[in-house]
Design a protein around this motif. Structure first.
Motif, mmCIF file in Angstrom:
data_model
loop_
_atom_site.group_PDB
_atom_site.id
_atom_site.type_symbol
_atom_site.label_atom_id
_atom_site.label_comp_id
_atom_site.label_asym_id
_atom_site.label_seq_id
_atom_site.Cartn_x
_atom_site.Cartn_y
_atom_site.Cartn_z
ATOM 1 N N TRP A 327 0.836 -1.198 0.000
ATOM 2 C CA TRP A 327 0.000 0.000 0.000
ATOM 3 C C TRP A 327 0.871 1.248 0.000
ATOM 4 O O TRP A 327 1.066 1.895 1.028
ATOM 5 N N LEU A 328 1.375 1.609 -1.168
ATOM 6 C CA LEU A 328 2.277 2.755 -1.271
ATOM 7 C C LEU A 328 1.798 3.776 -2.290
ATOM 8 O O LEU A 328 2.598 4.515 -2.878
ATOM 9 N N GLY A 329 0.496 3.817 -2.534
ATOM 10 C CA GLY A 329 -0.051 4.832 -3.415
ATOM 11 C C GLY A 329 0.101 4.500 -4.888
ATOM 12 O O GLY A 329 0.358 3.354 -5.280
ATOM 13 N N GLU A 330 -0.074 5.506 -5.699
ATOM 14 C CA GLU A 330 -0.032 5.308 -7.146
ATOM 15 C C GLU A 330 1.348 4.837 -7.607
ATOM 16 O O GLU A 330 2.375 5.307 -7.123
ATOM 17 N N GLY A 331 1.336 3.901 -8.570
ATOM 18 C CA GLY A 331 2.573 3.353 -9.087
ATOM 19 C C GLY A 331 3.134 2.202 -8.286
ATOM 20 O O GLY A 331 4.118 1.586 -8.684
ATOM 21 N N SER A 332 2.514 1.888 -7.154
ATOM 22 C CA SER A 332 2.965 0.788 -6.300
ATOM 23 C C SER A 332 2.217 -0.489 -6.677
ATOM 24 O O SER A 332 1.332 -0.477 -7.550
ATOM 25 N N PRO A 333 2.534 -1.624 -6.043
ATOM 26 C CA PRO A 333 1.822 -2.863 -6.349
ATOM 27 C C PRO A 333 0.310 -2.796 -6.141
ATOM 28 O O PRO A 333 -0.422 -3.631 -6.673
ATOM 29 N N SER A 334 -0.171 -1.805 -5.382
ATOM 30 C CA SER A 334 -1.611 -1.674 -5.153
ATOM 31 C C SER A 334 -2.313 -0.918 -6.275
ATOM 32 O O SER A 334 -3.516 -0.644 -6.174
ATOM 33 N N GLN A 335 -1.603 -0.612 -7.367
ATOM 34 C CA GLN A 335 -2.180 0.173 -8.451
ATOM 35 C C GLN A 335 -3.394 -0.501 -9.072
ATOM 36 O O GLN A 335 -4.359 0.168 -9.455
ATOM 37 N N THR A 336 -3.379 -1.836 -9.192
ATOM 38 C CA THR A 336 -4.525 -2.539 -9.784
ATOM 39 C C THR A 336 -5.788 -2.341 -8.944
ATOM 40 O O THR A 336 -6.888 -2.217 -9.487
ATOM 41 N N ILE A 337 -5.625 -2.285 -7.624
ATOM 42 C CA ILE A 337 -6.776 -2.053 -6.743
ATOM 43 C C ILE A 337 -7.228 -0.605 -6.851
ATOM 44 O O ILE A 337 -8.439 -0.317 -6.851
ATOM 45 N N ILE A 338 -6.289 0.311 -6.959
ATOM 46 C CA ILE A 338 -6.628 1.723 -7.145
ATOM 47 C C ILE A 338 -7.438 1.908 -8.424
ATOM 48 O O ILE A 338 -8.442 2.634 -8.453
ATOM 49 N N ASN A 339 -7.025 1.228 -9.503
ATOM 50 C CA ASN A 339 -7.737 1.326 -10.784
ATOM 51 C C ASN A 339 -9.153 0.790 -10.673
ATOM 52 O O ASN A 339 -10.083 1.328 -11.275
ATOM 53 N N ALA A 340 -9.318 -0.287 -9.916
ATOM 54 C CA ALA A 340 -10.638 -0.916 -9.796
ATOM 55 C C ALA A 340 -11.577 -0.085 -8.929
ATOM 56 O O ALA A 340 -12.781 -0.019 -9.190
ATOM 57 N N LEU A 341 -11.029 0.559 -7.884
ATOM 58 C CA LEU A 341 -11.870 1.302 -6.933
ATOM 59 C C LEU A 341 -12.022 2.774 -7.298
ATOM 60 O O LEU A 341 -12.940 3.434 -6.815
ATOM 61 N N HIS A 342 -11.079 3.299 -8.095
ATOM 62 C CA HIS A 342 -11.075 4.714 -8.486
ATOM 63 C C HIS A 342 -10.828 5.635 -7.300
ATOM 64 O O HIS A 342 -11.278 6.772 -7.278
ATOM 65 N N ILE A 344 -7.714 5.886 -3.723
ATOM 66 C CA ILE A 344 -6.441 5.333 -3.245
ATOM 67 C C ILE A 344 -6.584 4.828 -1.805
ATOM 68 O O ILE A 344 -6.516 5.616 -0.851
ATOM 69 N N PRO A 345 -6.783 3.532 -1.635
ATOM 70 C CA PRO A 345 -6.762 2.971 -0.274
ATOM 71 C C PRO A 345 -5.323 2.755 0.172
ATOM 72 O O PRO A 345 -4.428 2.547 -0.647
ATOM 73 N N LEU A 346 -5.101 2.812 1.459
ATOM 74 C CA LEU A 346 -3.755 2.620 2.001
ATOM 75 C C LEU A 346 -3.692 1.449 2.971
ATOM 76 O O LEU A 346 -2.714 1.292 3.703
ATOM 77 N N GLN A 347 -4.731 0.631 2.976
ATOM 78 C CA GLN A 347 -4.758 -0.606 3.745
ATOM 79 C C GLN A 347 -5.936 -1.434 3.269
ATOM 80 O O GLN A 347 -6.816 -0.942 2.569
ATOM 81 N N ALA A 348 -5.957 -2.704 3.642
ATOM 82 C CA ALA A 348 -7.040 -3.598 3.242
ATOM 83 C C ALA A 348 -8.236 -3.486 4.175
ATOM 84 O O ALA A 348 -9.266 -4.117 3.938
ATOM 85 N N HIS A 349 -8.105 -2.701 5.241
ATOM 86 C CA HIS A 349 -9.144 -2.614 6.284
ATOM 87 C C HIS A 349 -9.436 -3.991 6.867
ATOM 88 O O HIS A 349 -10.568 -4.302 7.231
#
Length: 454
Positions: A327-342, A344-349
């Protein structure tokens, strides 16, 4: 101090600064809690979660860097006890810290993984430094209570005088005070309710102060408009009051209670299956509780994140992607989740899901072992000091529950993670001291018997 503690104190020469230790212990607790709850760098114009991006915050690093350095100095100052304490720490706590470090080898952001691992090492070191006998057995809880009350008092003033900072009008006028968000203010006020109830049953504080503390904490709890925090206050109080009473005095009574609760739970599932021909779904389990606290069955969109994170877990199920490297923002491994949710989450909750994603099945298994060993130590402490153990039981259960919807445990320098590590080290220290006291008592008894025989 008792004989066992005196022996530990003899490991370093006495000097005129010996009375500085209690002050330093309190200072470390205050600094840890304050830095974990206030915005990074005390910047109330930017309430983004701390340490959420690759670059990090220099001011934030300086804040906790000072905590770790002071903790290291205090541990070295009492190195005789510190070394003995390390030998009796929760071994799985050490294991998970080491495993976090090892994930540097395959982490896509090894520098970030190293920084997050250093945070865990630093907190563990501070926990060792402030534990008994250097810190008193009540020092952690009471210093924490005083710190949280000071933060709430400041939040009260700021919400009234500077509402643009202290009130979140986008969330119905909920108070957040000087904290990062309303849920954080609600969480500490709910915790203070439990702690003041604890103090009201003792003799340290006058009853009038305890009742004022309870009422003030309840007022802040209501103004924060956090239904989850209300649940924390109610559940935490119930757990504390249950454990502190000697309802369960036999060696196996705790196991009997656990087995009984498990049987009731399984029986409920069985009855549902017989009637409906299937097991209950998530929304059917959550709906009754959600209705009480006005929450939707998808946990305000959390389940959408969980499904996406599980897809990421499939890419590295055994070893994980690397500690703190997702969870390091845009360009990080979480980018696919950011794209899907539109957004920027920073944890899975969900703290357990985040550990599974970052540390894999191995890390999740070690984490489970940490909790099992911690519970084992709590059971031992309950037989020695039920009053002290009760508040640690309440906090542990609340942490385990809240970690289902918020990533807190083993997530850097967040409040609940700090308390859990400090609690774990303190309990280990108390058990070590008890064993030393028992050994010393047995030795004195043996010497007395030999003297009588001769």
């Amino acid at each position: 101090m008792n004989t066992a503690t005196d022996q530990l104190g003899a490991s370093r020469p006495a000097n005129i600064f010996d009375n500085i230790d209690p002050f330093v212990v309190r200072l470390l607790i205050v600094m840890s809690i304050t830095f974990s709850l206030l915005p990074p760098g005390f910047n109330w114009g930017n309430t983004a979660p701390q340490g959420s991006y690759v670059e990090g915050s220099l001011i934030f690093q300086m804040e906790f860097g000072s905590v770790f350095l002071i903790g290291a100095w205090l541990a070295w100052r009492n190195r005789g006890w510190s070394l003995r304490h390390v030998q009796h720490l929760n071994p799985l706590l050490i294991a998970i810290v080491l495993y976090c470090l090892i994930t540097i080898l395959w982490s896509p952001y090894p520098v970030v993984t190293l920084k997050r691992s250093i945070q865990l090492i630093g907190l563990t070191l501070v926990g060792i430094a402030i534990s008994p006998p250097v810190g008193g057995k009540q020092q952690l809880i009471r210093t924490m209570l005083g710190t949280l009350m000071a933060l709430m008092a400041c939040s009260f003033v700021v919400a009234l005088v500077l509402p643009r900072i202290g009130v979140d009008y986008e969330l119905g006028g909920a108070w957040r005070g000087i904290l990062m968000q309303k849920n954080a203010l609600g969480a500490i006020s709910g915790l203070c309710v439990v702690l003041w109830i604890k103090e009201s049953l003792g003799t340290t504080f006058p009853r009038s102060i305890c009742y004022f503390g309870i009422l003030f904490s309840l007022f802040i709890l209501v103004m924060a408009k956090s239904s989850t925090a209300i649940l924390v206050a109610a559940l935490g109080t119930g757990i504390y009051l249950l454990v502190r009473r000697s309802y369960l005095t036999g060696e196996f009574d705790g196991r009997k209670l656990t087995i009984s609760l498990a049987v009731v739970l399984l029986l409920g599932f069985h009855i549902f299956y017989v009637i409906n021909g299937r097991l209950p779904e998530w929304h059917e389990l959550f709906t009754p509780f959600g209705a009480v606290f006005n929450k939707s069955t998808d946990l305000t969109g959390r389940t959408d994140i969980w499904r996406l994170v599980l897809l990421e877990v499939d890419r590295h199920p055994v070893f994980g992607i690397g500690y703190g490297a997702f969870w390091l923002g845009e360009g990080s491994p979480s980018q696919t989740i950011i794209n899907a949710l539109h957004w920027i989450p920073l944890q899975a909750h969900n703290g357990y899901l985040d550990i599974l994603n970052e540390l894999g099945i191995i890390g999740l298994a070690i984490m489970a072992g940490v909790f099992v060993f911690h519970i084992r130590n709590l059971i031992k402490l309950t037989r020695i000091d039920r009053e002290e153990a009760a508040i640690h039981w309440a906090m542990l259960i609340l942490i385990l529950i809240s970690n289902l919807s918020e990533s807190e445990v083993f997530r850097g320098v967040l409040f609940q993670n700090i308390f859990f590590i400090y609690s774990s080290t303190a309990i280990s220290a108390r058990l070590t001291l008890h064993r030393m006291e028992q050994a010393e008592l047995a030795k004195q008894t043996e010497n007395a018997l030999r003297g009588a025989a001769s």
